[in-house]
Motif scaffolding. Structure first.
Motif, PDB file in Angstrom:
ATOM      1  N   TRP A 131       0.812  -1.215   0.000  1.00 47.89           N
ATOM      2  CA  TRP A 131       0.000   0.000   0.000  1.00 47.89           C
ATOM      3  C   TRP A 131       0.848   1.269   0.000  1.00 47.89           C
ATOM      4  O   TRP A 131       0.518   2.237  -0.673  1.00 47.89           O
ATOM      5  N   GLY A 132       1.916   1.257   0.797  1.00 44.67           N
ATOM      6  CA  GLY A 132       2.627   2.486   1.083  1.00 44.67           C
ATOM      7  C   GLY A 132       3.674   2.907   0.083  1.00 44.67           C
ATOM      8  O   GLY A 132       4.114   4.059   0.104  1.00 44.67           O
ATOM      9  N   MET A 133       4.094   2.008  -0.831  1.00 47.29           N
ATOM     10  CA  MET A 133       5.145   2.362  -1.771  1.00 47.29           C
ATOM     11  C   MET A 133       4.571   3.151  -2.947  1.00 47.29           C
ATOM     12  O   MET A 133       4.510   2.716  -4.086  1.00 47.29           O
ATOM     13  N   TRP A 134       4.107   4.339  -2.621  1.00 51.09           N
ATOM     14  CA  TRP A 134       3.437   5.213  -3.599  1.00 51.09           C
ATOM     15  C   TRP A 134       3.832   6.654  -3.285  1.00 51.09           C
ATOM     16  O   TRP A 134       3.262   7.264  -2.374  1.00 51.09           O
ATOM     17  N   PRO A 135       4.799   7.229  -3.978  1.00 51.47           N
ATOM     18  CA  PRO A 135       5.348   8.532  -3.611  1.00 51.47           C
ATOM     19  C   PRO A 135       4.638   9.724  -4.222  1.00 51.47           C
ATOM     20  O   PRO A 135       5.183  10.830  -4.222  1.00 51.47           O
ATOM     21  N   THR A 136       3.411   9.545  -4.725  1.00 55.33           N
ATOM     22  CA  THR A 136       2.757  10.648  -5.426  1.00 55.33           C
ATOM     23  C   THR A 136       1.528  11.181  -4.692  1.00 55.33           C
ATOM     24  O   THR A 136       0.688  11.850  -5.287  1.00 55.33           O
ATOM     25  N   GLY A 137       1.424  10.892  -3.379  1.00 57.73           N
ATOM     26  CA  GLY A 137       0.309  11.440  -2.619  1.00 57.73           C
ATOM     27  C   GLY A 137       0.316  12.960  -2.606  1.00 57.73           C
ATOM     28  O   GLY A 137      -0.735  13.605  -2.688  1.00 57.73           O
ATOM     29  N   GLY A 138       1.494  13.546  -2.503  1.00 56.72           N
ATOM     30  CA  GLY A 138       1.582  15.008  -2.520  1.00 56.72           C
ATOM     31  C   GLY A 138       1.149  15.605  -3.840  1.00 56.72           C
ATOM     32  O   GLY A 138       0.613  16.715  -3.889  1.00 56.72           O
TER      33      GLY A 138
END
Length: 844
Positions: A467-474
């Protein structure tokens, strides 16, 4: 036991007021049910999912409406576990190149394992949003009641209930005051001396409940948020210490009767009426500071009420709320169903036409946004502001791979721009906190956050690589900064948020890396949120160049460049953006005629996953369009057909928005019937839908579905993302006649009125707040009032808020047979507007 005597001598004014209250108590049920903006029921709540939500942005409560043992479950927006902390993993920087190489070599399982070991946080996986506890009012002998009625009045933001015991009619009113920041409860009866009850408070976690030494009509409960250690952190990791302290103070002000107390209970006997005031405050100042005095704030909140009558409090509360809620009126028609209790209407919605329930559901979403997100406060979390647990599902945190964003989709279009402010402020705070995360974890410029954050603005990845390996939330959150500007056109506002937009873009520019097959610049490592390809070689989520990431990067770069030009700054950044955009990965259409979710054609038409991340380009973005990119629109439709309609609540509501953007009002309405189905009772179907209290069921409860519904219905009636204001673009056949007032369109246009009959526009009133060309799209011919013809549109819209959206060219698979999306003929008109002027259009 102490005792307080209350004077029973009422002056004439109070006596008259009491008579008025009695008369209001005896209003017939049929009169009450005639109001289309009320949720109402003929039985108390059986559980939390049947209780009714009230809130003022900071304080939240769920009212059960139980005659003999009332429970009012309590929340305060800043009561979270833990305290100020960071959760970055500094080991990431040293293995970033290695994990990218593993992915490029197809070693996905090894990359997944490495991400869990060296990228996912080792200190904190986010804190829980917590309940304050419960206020319990016990009325002895009220278990045998009749003539029961409870309701939530959306026009006044007041909860009411009434019932009869031994010939006496009792009424309760509860509201969370926007203006006085307390919960107010009013108890009345049709006969004098009949109000008797005991009051206590409790919490799932140990807390201190006692009668205050400052007066025996005040009951206090004090405690703090939990120390929390995440299950995924190493065994030797220390818990994050709970630093949020709270105090709840209950004050009872009776008319007549006697008020006594035990050590932890207030007892009122024989009163004519009673007003209860509940203040709840914490020591939270901001995500880095918990030095406020919760006791002082709570005590002051009660002290400020001493010279105000109940009617003044209720009037001030309603007036504040109404200035937001009353901006939009929606009429889709009514049927006899309006006379039935709300739970019955929800259960029967798919079996017949109940347009007033769709309108009520829509306005309920606006009500929830006003009540859970106020200027100066925290943004609405996964459950808005309503949570009855210490360890709620998914921590009731901010899940920013769609859910938090969906909460705010209706903010601008439904005229609740002020409610958008808490999210905007959170993004600005994350831009500060995430700058260190970008540097420490990736050696990157700008700022980054991943798929989840909390009150403490953590930015590191949590919950494991799946779930967490996603760096584009910002990047997704930052779209809201620009979208708000598109509706208000305020360059001073744009100056305030531009640094956060610029920082998100700087992260993209420094994190993008070329992939080996086509040399496209992509984000790696990443995922397509929460989904994995059915035919993935290693059956893991981790990937590179996911389609949603490509779309988000494209939007971030183009919007930041536009903002830079408007503000006249950062020419060098604009040049770098312009040089980068042609190198980005395009959208691709795969072998099944679908928008590919991944950089490789791994999609499976049997995949029914709830996330449709690769359709971000259709909604909430505007990269795809039936008018401009018909092949891509058809490819979006194919994905929606493959995925199917039934899903979790929020997913079905996202699909309403998607079908509206595809101009298919009947399918969007079909999705509404899937959403408005009663769940949560023993005889109810399973899966996503709607609880008795009209809150969205994932299940369990997630508030994003409510907001997604309101956004979707708006998209069916008004769209302004595609170079023009499109009136009733996706009107279903069941809503042939109706009207709406108060919606907003991009470019600061207010749609003060829109009426239609037999599916065609009858009248539209547009107010221009900035001036400029107003381009109008309609399925029917229009003219200006007074038989003045409208100018037919030609060429590019000169209004910068309606320039044709950009898109990265798509690669069409040779295996896909796409004919292009079929759309009905439309008329395009231009109206040159002046600031502050109104323009009336009528159908020919």
């Amino acid at each position: 036991m102490t005792k307080l005597h209350v004077n029973k001598d009422l002056n004439g004014f109070i006596a008259i007021l009491f008579c008025v209250l009695i008369c209001s108590c005896t209003t017939t049920t049929s009169d009450k049910n005639s109001d289309s903006l009320k949720l109402w029921y003929n039985a108390p709540a059986a559980d939390w999912n049947e209780a009714l939500p009230i809130g003022n942005g900071r304080l939240g409560a769920m009212v059960y409406g139980i005659p003999d043992q009332e429970n009012i479950q309590l929340n305060e927006g800043t009561l979270w576990a833990g305290g100020p902390h960071r959760n970055d993993n500094s080991e990431t920087k040293e293995i970033l190149g290695e994990i990218r190489q593993l992915l490029f070599e197809g070693k996905y399982k090894e990359a997944h394992t490495l991400a869990n070991a060296k990228i996912i946080s080792k200190t904190s996986h986010g804190m829980n949003y917590e309940t304050v506890g419960n206020l319990r009012l016990n009325f002895e002998g009220h278990d045998s009641f009749s003539n029961y009625h409870r309701e939530l009045d959306l026009e006044k933001a007041v909860n009411r209930m009434s019932y009869t015991v031994d010939g006496v009619q009792y009424q309760r009113e509860v509201f969370t005051s926007f203006t006085d920041q307390v919960i107010v409860i009013r108890l009345t009866a049709s006969e004098k001396g009949k109000i008797s009850f005991s009051a206590g408070m409790d919490r799932p976690k140990p807390s201190v409940v006692q009668v205050s030494t400052e007066g025996n009509n005040i009951l206090t409960m004090t405690g703090r948020g939990a120390d929390l250690k995440s299950k995924r952190t190493p065994k030797d990791a220390k818990p994050i210490e709970g630093k949020v302290k709270f105090e709840s103070r209950l004050k009872i002000v009776p008319q007549g009767g006697s008020l006594t107390s035990t050590d932890n209970t207030l007892i009122l006997n024989g009163a004519d009426s009673a007003t209860l005031f509940l203040a709840i405050n914490t020591n939270f100042k901001n995500y880095k500071d918990v030095s406020a005095d919760e006791h002082q704030h709570a005590a002051k909140s009660l002290l400020n009420l001493e010279k105000k009558t109940y009617e003044q409090l209720k009037t001030n509360h309603a007036n504040y709320y109404n200035k937001f809620f009353n901006r939009v009126k929606l009429n889709l028609g009514t049927t006899d169903s309006i006379n039935k209790p709300t739970d019955i209407r929800i259960k029967e919605f798919s079996k017949g036409n109940d347009p007033a329930l769709a309108a009520l559901y829509y306005q309920f979403g606006r009500y929830l946004l006003i009540c859970s997100s106020q200027p100066g406060g925290q943004p609405g979390n996964l459950q808005g502001i309503w949570c009855n647990q210490l360890t709620p599902p998914w921590k009731s945190a901010y899940t920013v791979n769609i859910n938090t964003e969906m909460n705010y989709w209706p903010a601008e279009s439904t005229n609740l721009s002020e409610m958008h402010e808490p999210l905007i402020e959170m993004v600005k705070e994350l831009a500060v906190a995430g700058k260190q995360t970008a540097e420490d974890m990736y050696g990157a410029d700008g700022w980054v956050t991943h798929h989840n954050t909390d009150l403490w603005r953590i930015c590191g990845p949590v919950d494991g690589a799946t779930w967490g390996m996603w760096p584009t939330g910002g990047l997704w959150l930052s779209q809201h900064l620009w979208d708000k500007f598109m509706f208000n056109g305020d360059t001073e506002y744009l100056k305030e948020v531009y640094p956060a937009m610029k920082g998100a873009t700087e992260f993209c520019l420094s994190f993008l890396t070329p992939e080996p097959e086509n040399n496209w610049l992509i984000m790696s490592p990443s995922t397509s949120p929460e989904n994995r390809p059915a035919h993935h070689p290693k059956n893991v989520n981790i990937a590179y160049g996911a389609t949603m990431d490509n779309q988000l990067v494209f939007d971030m770069l183009t919007k930041t460049a536009s903002a830079s030009r408007i503000l006249g700054v950062d020419d060098a950044l604009i040049k770098e953006i312009e040089a980068t955009i042609p190198q980005l990965a395009p959208n691709q259409i795969g072998q099944y005629g679908q928008i590919q979710e991944w950089i490789h054609d791994w999609d499976d038409p049997e995949d029914k996953h709830r996330h449709i991340s690769h359709l971000y380009g259709m909604h909430p973005s505007n990269q795809f369009s039936p008018f401009r990119t018909p092949e891509l629109a058809e490819a979006v439709r194919n994905v929606l057909v493959y995925r199917g309609d039934p899903s979790t609540g929020w997913s079905m509501n996202w699909k309403i928005n998607q079908w509206a953007r595809l101009l298919d009002g009947n399918h969007a309405y079909k999705m509404m019937t899937d959403q408005i189905k009663l769940v949560g009772r023993p005889d109810s179907p399973k899966g996503g839908g709607t609880y008795t209290n009209m809150l969205d069921a994932h299940p369990p409860f997630q508030i994003d579905g409510n907001f997604g519904f309101t956004s979707g219905l708006t998209e069916m009636l008004l769209q302004s993302h595609d170079g023009a204001i499109h009136f009733i673009p996706a009107l279903p056949d069941v809503w042939k006649n109706g009207s709406v007032s108060g919606l907003r369109a991009r470019g600061a246009f207010d749609i003060e009125l829109m009426e239609w009959a037999e599916g065609k526009l009858v009248k539209v009133i547009i107010k221009s707040n900035l001036g400029g060309n107003c381009r109008i799209r309609s399925y029917s011919q229009l003219k200006l009032e007074g038989d003045n013809p409208l100018k037919k549109s030609e060429g590019e819209n000169e209004n910068p808020f309606y320039s044709t959206p950009n898109i990265k060219d798509a690669i069409i698979s040779s295996k896909a047979k796409l004919q292009g999306f079929s759309i009905p003929d439309t008329f395009l008109y231009d109206v040159e507007t002046n600031m502050g002027q109104r323009y009336v259009l009528v159908g020919e």
